[in-house]
Design an enzyme around this catalytic site. Structure first.
Site, PDB file in Angstrom:
ATOM      1  CE  LYS A  17      -1.805   1.780   3.861  1.00  0.00           C
ATOM      2  NZ  LYS A  17      -1.949   3.224   4.109  1.00  0.00           N
ATOM      3  CG  ASN A  18       2.696   2.530   3.580  1.00  0.00           C
ATOM      4  OD1 ASN A  18       1.558   2.986   3.546  1.00  0.00           O
ATOM      5  ND2 ASN A  18       3.253   2.092   4.690  1.00  0.00           N
TER       6      ASN A  18
ATOM      7  NE  ARG B 259      -0.601  12.910   7.968  1.00  0.00           N
ATOM      8  CZ  ARG B 259      -0.710  14.201   8.285  1.00  0.00           C
ATOM      9  NH1 ARG B 259      -1.874  14.677   8.671  1.00  0.00           N
ATOM     10  NH2 ARG B 259       0.321  15.010   8.189  1.00  0.00           N
TER      11      ARG B 259
ATOM     12  CB  CYS C 223      -2.791  11.831  11.713  1.00  0.00           C
ATOM     13  SG  CYS C 223      -2.407  10.088  11.516  1.00  0.00           S
TER      14      CYS C 223
ATOM     15  NE  ARG D 156       0.712   9.766   9.984  1.00  0.00           N
ATOM     16  CZ  ARG D 156       0.432   8.605   9.409  1.00  0.00           C
ATOM     17  NH1 ARG D 156       1.375   7.871   8.896  1.00  0.00           N
ATOM     18  NH2 ARG D 156      -0.790   8.162   9.319  1.00  0.00           N
TER      19      ARG D 156
ATOM     20  CG  ASP E  63       2.836   1.284   9.623  1.00  0.00           C
ATOM     21  OD1 ASP E  63       2.406   2.068  10.482  1.00  0.00           O
ATOM     22  OD2 ASP E  63       2.957   1.591   8.423  1.00  0.00           O
TER      23      ASP E  63
ATOM     24  CB  ILE F 268       7.583   6.148  14.690  1.00  0.00           C
ATOM     25  CG1 ILE F 268       8.754   5.157  14.623  1.00  0.00           C
ATOM     26  CG2 ILE F 268       7.368   6.832  13.339  1.00  0.00           C
ATOM     27  CD1 ILE F 268      10.078   5.773  14.274  1.00  0.00           C
TER      28      ILE F 268
ATOM     29  NE  ARG G 244      -6.780   4.907   5.452  1.00  0.00           N
ATOM     30  CZ  ARG G 244      -5.771   5.050   6.303  1.00  0.00           C
ATOM     31  NH1 ARG G 244      -5.912   4.745   7.571  1.00  0.00           N
ATOM     32  NH2 ARG G 244      -4.610   5.506   5.893  1.00  0.00           N
TER      33      ARG G 244
END
Length: 421
Positions: A22-23, A94, A118, A123, A308, A330, A400
């Protein structure tokens, strides 16, 4: 609103194909704005965020053709007909900020809505903007929008990121491909998705060296052309499904899995007592004994332990032998899944950015609520091993980032179904 119902207790056995990242896909798609020729992406994951990006690009003038049940997308931006990325689309995701660099580099102007808040942290986009300003862009913030201009074009520059931001690295990297002269990006993010983007841009005619290291050098070119590029394997989906047989029991083979995408994560699983075997098709994962062992985890930028996968790892550690600590470095607010796991009987104490998890004999099914994408799947994983029934609500977060999750887990013997209220 959909919910997912999981009945725990079934050991898993079978094969799970891992989708494209996805990213990576959400980064590759805006690269169409850099060229007037078609960009074809294959191995695209079938996710709601991909549809949102298609909608955004279409609003800017891209012709989008979706084929093979969404796994191939052809993006053709012969002309950018609208240079404003509106809030009503950008607020949904985003990653929309990644259209800023390409539009600015190609046409010298862009107006992009600030992404807004978010659930897992602020972020901020200041690193994106400062990097573009170092290349000569003029930027104003007005009424919630970024107004960026470079009437004489962007110029190569040396810019050091104060933090190895993935998004800022991607935005600046794309913009630099069409800048005049050489851009040196220091303290760049090193994630596989950055390497995948650079590989695609090189196919399009860009001159890039050092992707995957902390210093990336880009020699600007006058024009980029079209290309065909496969999206890299989704390492976060891979890590998530690696944990499924560890939590539920059994053995699963993950097609397309690669240890090099998740070395730090695999090291922690090995320390916890997990068997990871490389096969011709991917990775085979199972527990080495009935109980896993506690391990301590600190999230870090790649090649460290991915933030993640923190929520999913917490779900696994809920029934591990001993006490584990998870330190989140993070994002702030990324332990919102902890109270929901506690509802299932987990023993978790959160103090600021550190969570202490003491293993319990068994989790109990309960109604729980997803607060973000990775939290949602952590609750589903916990439900696989819990006694009784777990009902996870607000699973629109899940859609998502995970394609056809119920189908993939059911094919391995899980008792899981989606229910529409």
């Amino acid at each position: 609103m959909d919910s997912i119902v999981v009945k725990g207790g079934a050991a898993l056995s079978g094969v799970i194909p891992i989708a494209g990242a996805k990213n990576a896909a959400l980064t590759l798609m805006p690269a169409t704005l850099l060229t007037d020729e078609p960009l074809t992406l294959t191995n695209v994951p079938r996710l709601s965020d991909i549809k949102t990006t298609n909608e955004l690009l279409s609003s800017l003038g891209t012709e989008v053709a979706v084929m093979q049940d969404g796994q191939i997308i052809v993006l053709d931006t012969a002309e950018i007909t609208n240079h404003t990325a509106h809030y009503d689309i950008v607020r949904k995701m985003r990653a929309s900020i990644l259209v800023l660099g390409p539009m600015l580099a190609r046409d010298g102007h862009a107006i992009v809505s600030l992404p807004g808040g978010c659930a897992i942290g602020a972020r901020p986009v200041d690193m994106h903007l400062k990097g573009l300003e170092a290349m000569g862009a003029k930027i104003e913030l007005k009424e919630g929008y970024i107004h960026a201009t470079a009437p004489s074009g962007l110029k190569g520059a040396t810019y050091e990121l104060p933090f190895a931001s993935v998004g800022a690295t991607e935005n600046i990297l794309m913009a630099a491909t069409l800048a005049k002269g050489t851009t040196v990006l220091k303290n760049a993010a090193r994630e596989p998705e950055i390497v995948d983007l650079a590989d695609c841009l090189i196919k399009m005619g860009a001159q890039i060296e050092g992707a995957g290291s902390s210093t990336i050098t880009i020699q600007g070119v006058d024009k980029l052309h079209g290309a065909t590029h496969p999206v890299v394997t989704d390492r976060i989906e891979l890590g998530t499904y690696m944990l499924a047989p560890v939590i539920a029991g059994g053995e699963v083979e993950l097609l397309g899995g690669r240890i090099d995408l998740l070395e730090a994560f695999c090291e922690k699983l090995d320390a916890a007592g997990v068997s990871i075997q490389e096969t011709k098709r991917g990775l085979k994962v199972s527990r080495r004994s009935d109980l896993t062992k506690a391990v301590d985890v600190t999230t870090e930028p790649f090649p460290g332990f991915p933030t993640d996968l923190q929520a999913q790892m917490m779900a696994m550690l809920c029934t591990a032998r001993g006490s584990s600590t998870l330190k989140e470095t993070i994002f702030e607010n990324r332990f919102m899944h902890a109270p929901e796991l506690i509802r299932m009987g987990a023993n978790i104490d959160v103090q600021g950015g550190v969570a202490t998890v003491t293993g319990v004999d068994k989790l109990k099914g309960a109604p729980v609520m997803a607060t973000d994408l990775r939290a949602s799947v952590s609750l589903i994983l916990a439900g696989l091993a819990a006694e009784g029934e777990t009902i996870v609500s607000r699973v629109y977060h899940l859609d998502r980032g995970y394609e056809r999750l119920e189908e993939k887990l059911m094919a391995c013997g899980a008792s899981i179904e989606r229910v529409t209220a």
